[in-house]
Motif scaffolding. Structure first.
Motif, mmCIF file in Angstrom:
data_model
loop_
_atom_site.group_PDB
_atom_site.id
_atom_site.type_symbol
_atom_site.label_atom_id
_atom_site.label_comp_id
_atom_site.label_asym_id
_atom_site.label_seq_id
_atom_site.Cartn_x
_atom_site.Cartn_y
_atom_site.Cartn_z
ATOM 1 N N SER A 235 0.829 -1.210 0.000
ATOM 2 C CA SER A 235 0.000 0.000 0.000
ATOM 3 C C SER A 235 0.865 1.263 0.000
ATOM 4 N N TRP A 236 2.115 1.155 0.444
ATOM 5 C CA TRP A 236 3.036 2.296 0.411
ATOM 6 C C TRP A 236 3.601 2.536 -0.985
ATOM 7 N N GLY A 237 3.384 1.579 -1.902
ATOM 8 C CA GLY A 237 3.907 1.706 -3.257
ATOM 9 C C GLY A 237 5.178 0.918 -3.506
ATOM 10 N N MET A 238 5.582 0.097 -2.539
ATOM 11 C CA MET A 238 6.810 -0.681 -2.709
ATOM 12 C C MET A 238 6.588 -1.836 -3.668
ATOM 13 N N SER A 239 7.609 -2.143 -4.485
ATOM 14 C CA SER A 239 7.534 -3.255 -5.434
ATOM 15 C C SER A 239 7.842 -4.572 -4.726
ATOM 16 N N LYS A 240 7.653 -5.679 -5.425
ATOM 17 C CA LYS A 240 7.943 -6.990 -4.842
ATOM 18 C C LYS A 240 9.423 -7.105 -4.483
ATOM 19 N N ASP A 241 10.298 -6.616 -5.359
ATOM 20 C CA ASP A 241 11.736 -6.675 -5.063
ATOM 21 C C ASP A 241 12.070 -5.873 -3.804
ATOM 22 N N MET A 242 11.462 -4.707 -3.661
ATOM 23 C CA MET A 242 11.720 -3.882 -2.475
ATOM 24 C C MET A 242 11.243 -4.587 -1.214
ATOM 25 N N ILE A 243 10.074 -5.240 -1.299
ATOM 26 C CA ILE A 243 9.527 -5.954 -0.146
ATOM 27 C C ILE A 243 10.366 -7.188 0.174
ATOM 28 N N ASP A 244 10.797 -7.913 -0.862
ATOM 29 C CA ASP A 244 11.650 -9.083 -0.634
ATOM 30 C C ASP A 244 12.935 -8.688 0.084
ATOM 31 N N ASP A 245 13.476 -7.537 -0.284
ATOM 32 C CA ASP A 245 14.685 -7.044 0.376
ATOM 33 C C ASP A 245 14.424 -6.790 1.858
ATOM 34 N N GLN A 246 13.246 -6.234 2.176
ATOM 35 C CA GLN A 246 12.886 -6.014 3.578
ATOM 36 C C GLN A 246 12.795 -7.340 4.334
ATOM 37 N N MET A 247 12.222 -8.342 3.702
ATOM 38 C CA MET A 247 12.097 -9.658 4.330
ATOM 39 C C MET A 247 13.471 -10.269 4.593
ATOM 40 N N ASP A 248 14.388 -10.128 3.635
ATOM 41 C CA ASP A 248 15.734 -10.683 3.779
ATOM 42 C C ASP A 248 16.487 -10.048 4.947
ATOM 43 N N ARG A 249 16.150 -8.806 5.249
ATOM 44 C CA ARG A 249 16.864 -8.082 6.299
ATOM 45 C C ARG A 249 16.485 -8.542 7.707
ATOM 46 N N VAL A 250 15.406 -9.274 7.841
ATOM 47 C CA VAL A 250 14.966 -9.698 9.168
ATOM 48 C C VAL A 250 15.981 -10.633 9.801
#
Length: 279
Positions: A235-250
């Protein structure tokens, strides 16, 4: 005698927050008679800030590993951000707040001085055609200009952390809260996560008194994915790649961050799968 080096105390969380509803949000004509930096909050904006302060404190106290947590605030010098912080501060006891610093480099994008509503409407339509990042407002700034000063602020912020200028006790959990503006916050995130200009252009603005929480993951990287869902990030406008990067950072290794990954290499190089011999 060798002086013992102080242990770095990286903040557990960095929270970005936009100011509450302002007079300019409900009537663009306000900018024709009041300078942008003096635009006040509405009563609704004050109520939003008080509620956000309660929610922020509840989140920090619930998610903290213990009772010994503290908060340090950076705030834009604009009237609406300063008032927002005053109302947010009502949600925190005095012992929880280490300090506050007014920081001019996280102010709103400069749109010029007094703004004529009809002229600004035409200018903003032009910006949509030109691109939000590079378009410079007459007598004002582009988002690229904001990026430069936010970059300078980030360097100073990390020097504060490295030198423990926040004076945080080693047993405390530090939370940095940045009370700023919509575009400035999006620029901050673009710089932080090394997003491209194209990825910046995808991003939607923060809502009034919306705050987003970056938490230090097990990987040593900050991520939204601990406190925010994939649906929120979409909903913030982030793409799948951007979100995947966030997941990897956990809990991933540091090599999965944009510092080292090949997320954007194929945009610039066509021969990545070709060996030297084949070439």
């Amino acid at each position: 005698m060798v002086k013992e080096k102080k242990k770095k105390m990286p903040p557990k969380r960095i929270i970005l927050m936009r100011h509450g509803e302002s007079a300019g949000n409900i009537d663009a004509g306000a900018y024709a008679t009041t300078p942008d930096h003096k635009i006040p909050l509405t009563e609704e904006g004050r109520a939003q800030a008080r509620e956000a302060g309660k929610k922020m404190r509840a989140l920090i106290s619930t998610k903290s590993g213990g009772e010994n947590w503290r908060v340090y605030f950076y705030v834009s010098p604009y009237e609406r951000t300063r008032t927002t912080l005053r109302e947010v501060g009502k949600g925190f006891s005095k012992k929880r707040v280490i300090g506050v610093r007014e920081e001019c480099r996280i102010r709103e994008q400069d749109f010029g001085n007094f703004q004529v509503e009809e002229r600004m409407r035409v200018v903003k339509e032009t910006r949509e055609r030109f691109g939000r990042f590079f378009y410079r407002f007459p007598e004002g700034e582009s988002a690229a200009d904001v990026y430069d000063r936010v970059s300078s602020f980030l360097e100073s912020m990390w020097r504060d952390v490295d030198m423990n200028r926040h004076q945080v006790d080693p047993t405390s959990e530090l939370n940095l809260v940045i009370v700023s503006h919509g575009l400035t916050s999006r620029v901050f995130l673009t710089k932080w996560f090394k997003w491209t200009v194209e990825e910046f252009e995808r991003l939607n603005n923060f809502g009034n008194c919306e705050f987003r929480v970056m938490e230090l993951g097990a990987s040593g990287e900050y991520t939204f994915a601990i406190h925010h869902t994939e649906e929120e990030m979409l909903s913030w406008g982030m793409s799948k790649d951007m979100i995947d990067d966030q997941m990897d950072r956990v809990d991933g290794c540091r090599a999965t961050s944009n510092d080292h990954c090949s997320l954007h290499l194929h945009e610039y190089f066509d021969l990545l799968d070709v060996t030297d011999d084949e070439e």
